[in-house]
Design an enzyme around this catalytic site. Structure first.
Site, PDB file in Angstrom:
ATOM      1  N   ASN A  62       0.831  -1.208   0.000  1.00 25.52           N
ATOM      2  CA  ASN A  62       0.000   0.000   0.000  1.00 25.52           C
ATOM      3  C   ASN A  62       0.861   1.251   0.000  1.00 25.52           C
ATOM      4  O   ASN A  62       1.908   1.311   0.642  1.00 25.52           O
ATOM      5  CB  ASN A  62      -1.016   0.004   1.153  1.00 25.52           C
ATOM      6  CG  ASN A  62      -0.430  -0.230   2.513  1.00 25.52           C
ATOM      7  OD1 ASN A  62       0.499  -1.008   2.677  1.00 25.52           O
ATOM      8  ND2 ASN A  62      -0.968   0.435   3.516  1.00 25.52           N
ATOM      9  N   GLU A  64       0.470   5.271   0.551  1.00 25.13           N
ATOM     10  CA  GLU A  64      -0.441   6.316   1.057  1.00 25.13           C
ATOM     11  C   GLU A  64      -0.013   7.705   0.572  1.00 25.13           C
ATOM     12  O   GLU A  64       1.049   7.882  -0.027  1.00 25.13           O
ATOM     13  CB  GLU A  64      -0.496   6.235   2.587  1.00 25.13           C
ATOM     14  CG  GLU A  64      -1.053   4.890   3.042  1.00 25.13           C
ATOM     15  CD  GLU A  64      -1.262   4.785   4.543  1.00 25.13           C
ATOM     16  OE1 GLU A  64      -0.796   5.660   5.304  1.00 25.13           O
ATOM     17  OE2 GLU A  64      -1.909   3.797   4.952  1.00 25.13           O
ATOM     18  N   CYS A  73      -4.311   0.815  -2.266  1.00 35.10           N
ATOM     19  CA  CYS A  73      -4.134  -0.446  -1.537  1.00 35.10           C
ATOM     20  C   CYS A  73      -3.102  -1.335  -2.226  1.00 35.10           C
ATOM     21  O   CYS A  73      -2.920  -1.265  -3.452  1.00 35.10           O
ATOM     22  CB  CYS A  73      -5.449  -1.214  -1.484  1.00 35.10           C
ATOM     23  SG  CYS A  73      -6.735  -0.441  -0.513  1.00 35.10           S
ATOM     24  N   GLU A  75      -3.245  -4.515  -2.891  1.00 36.00           N
ATOM     25  CA  GLU A  75      -3.800  -5.453  -3.881  1.00 36.00           C
ATOM     26  C   GLU A  75      -3.929  -4.789  -5.248  1.00 36.00           C
ATOM     27  O   GLU A  75      -3.654  -5.401  -6.271  1.00 36.00           O
ATOM     28  CB  GLU A  75      -5.191  -5.934  -3.432  1.00 36.00           C
ATOM     29  CG  GLU A  75      -5.211  -6.723  -2.135  1.00 36.00           C
ATOM     30  CD  GLU A  75      -5.388  -5.859  -0.903  1.00 36.00           C
ATOM     31  OE1 GLU A  75      -4.893  -4.712  -0.868  1.00 36.00           O
ATOM     32  OE2 GLU A  75      -6.012  -6.348   0.056  1.00 36.00           O
ATOM     33  N   CYS A 112     -10.314  -4.951   0.765  1.00 30.68           N
ATOM     34  CA  CYS A 112     -11.418  -3.995   0.871  1.00 30.68           C
ATOM     35  C   CYS A 112     -12.341  -4.116  -0.350  1.00 30.68           C
ATOM     36  O   CYS A 112     -12.011  -4.776  -1.344  1.00 30.68           O
ATOM     37  CB  CYS A 112     -10.885  -2.567   1.001  1.00 30.68           C
ATOM     38  SG  CYS A 112     -10.305  -1.861  -0.553  1.00 30.68           S
ATOM     39  N   CYS A 115     -10.864  -3.097  -3.753  1.00 33.78           N
ATOM     40  CA  CYS A 115      -9.917  -4.106  -4.267  1.00 33.78           C
ATOM     41  C   CYS A 115     -10.668  -5.319  -4.779  1.00 33.78           C
ATOM     42  O   CYS A 115     -10.294  -5.901  -5.803  1.00 33.78           O
ATOM     43  CB  CYS A 115      -8.924  -4.498  -3.176  1.00 33.78           C
ATOM     44  SG  CYS A 115      -7.708  -3.205  -2.856  1.00 33.78           S
TER      45      CYS A 115
HETATM   46  N1  THU Z   1      -5.304  -1.267   2.625  1.00 31.00           N
HETATM   47  C1  THU Z   1      -4.811  -2.134   1.683  1.00 31.00           C
HETATM   48  O1  THU Z   1      -3.672  -2.004   1.233  1.00 31.00           O
HETATM   49  N2  THU Z   1      -5.619  -3.132   1.268  1.00 31.00           N
HETATM   50  C2  THU Z   1      -6.892  -3.337   1.701  1.00 31.00           C
HETATM   51  O2  THU Z   1      -7.602  -4.176   1.164  1.00 31.00           O
HETATM   52  C3  THU Z   1      -7.410  -2.573   2.823  1.00 31.00           C
HETATM   53  C4  THU Z   1      -6.620  -1.374   3.199  1.00 31.00           C
HETATM   54  C5  THU Z   1      -4.450  -0.155   3.037  1.00 31.00           C
HETATM   55  C6  THU Z   1      -4.970   1.193   2.601  1.00 31.00           C
HETATM   56  C7  THU Z   1      -4.351   2.098   3.632  1.00 31.00           C
HETATM   57  O3  THU Z   1      -3.041   2.441   3.202  1.00 31.00           O
HETATM   58  C8  THU Z   1      -4.249   1.236   4.870  1.00 31.00           C
HETATM   59  O4  THU Z   1      -4.375  -0.104   4.431  1.00 31.00           O
HETATM   60  C9  THU Z   1      -5.317   1.530   5.920  1.00 31.00           C
HETATM   61  O5  THU Z   1      -6.585   1.478   5.379  1.00 31.00           O
END
Ligand code: THU
Length: 160
Positions: A62, A64, A73, A75, A112, A115
């Protein structure tokens, strides 16, 4: 009026050691790539490793952003990279792991909704199921044989 009952199937492995050699190696790579997450805001690191039909592995973590919705994310970083680099190669397996810098994640962390929608797009495109394994930092691993188990009644191009 009638009702539709939808059943979903998830296989549960007690820990990473119960996985096959191939999937265990893929999950180890997801764990390793999780360290590359850029997660200064959530402190929540996610790693994703994709095994392609040609044996190549594509990784993602991920990423940010100070403007929060601009981040992505793990994925989707991985699956978009696979689509960009190997547009005609099928995705066989996706391994996902998530760990927080602030508290231990001991239960499987599912992808999520956004994704799931992105994974569904690639599954529809390639017309073969994508196996999805997901876990926290430690503990059980859940496996879905297809995105259909995680996203029933999905929206796809046939609806357009
Ligand atoms: N995140 C992911 O990388 N994948 C997911 O399916 C859920 C959330 C990341 C996004 C963000 O950087 C952090 O987790 C908190 O939500």
């Amino acid at each position: 009026m009638k009702e539709i009952n939808i059943t979903t199937h998830i296989a549960v492995y007690n820990n990473i050691n119960e996985l096959s050699f191939t999937v265990n190696s893929l999950m180890q790579q997801a764990i390793e790539t999780r360290k590359n997450a850029y997660a200064p805001y959530s402190k929540f690191r996610v790693g994703a490793a994709i095994l392609l039909e040609n044996g190549k592995i594509v990784l993602g973590s991920n990423q940010e952003n100070a403007a929060y919705p601009s981040g992505l994310c793990a994925e989707r970083v991985a699956i978009f990279q696979a689509g960009a680099i190997y547009p005609n190669v099928k995705i066989v397996t996706l391994a996902i792991t998530a760990a927080s810098d602030t508290n231990p994640t001991t239960t499987p962390i599912p992808p999520c909704g956004a994704c799931r929608q992105s994974i569904a797009e690639y599954e529809f495109k390639q017309e073969t199921p994508i196996e999805i394994y997901f876990m926290g930092e430690t503990g059980a691993v859940y496996k879905s044989n297809s995105i259909g188990n995680l996203l029933p009644l999905s929206f796809d191009k046939t609806s357009l």
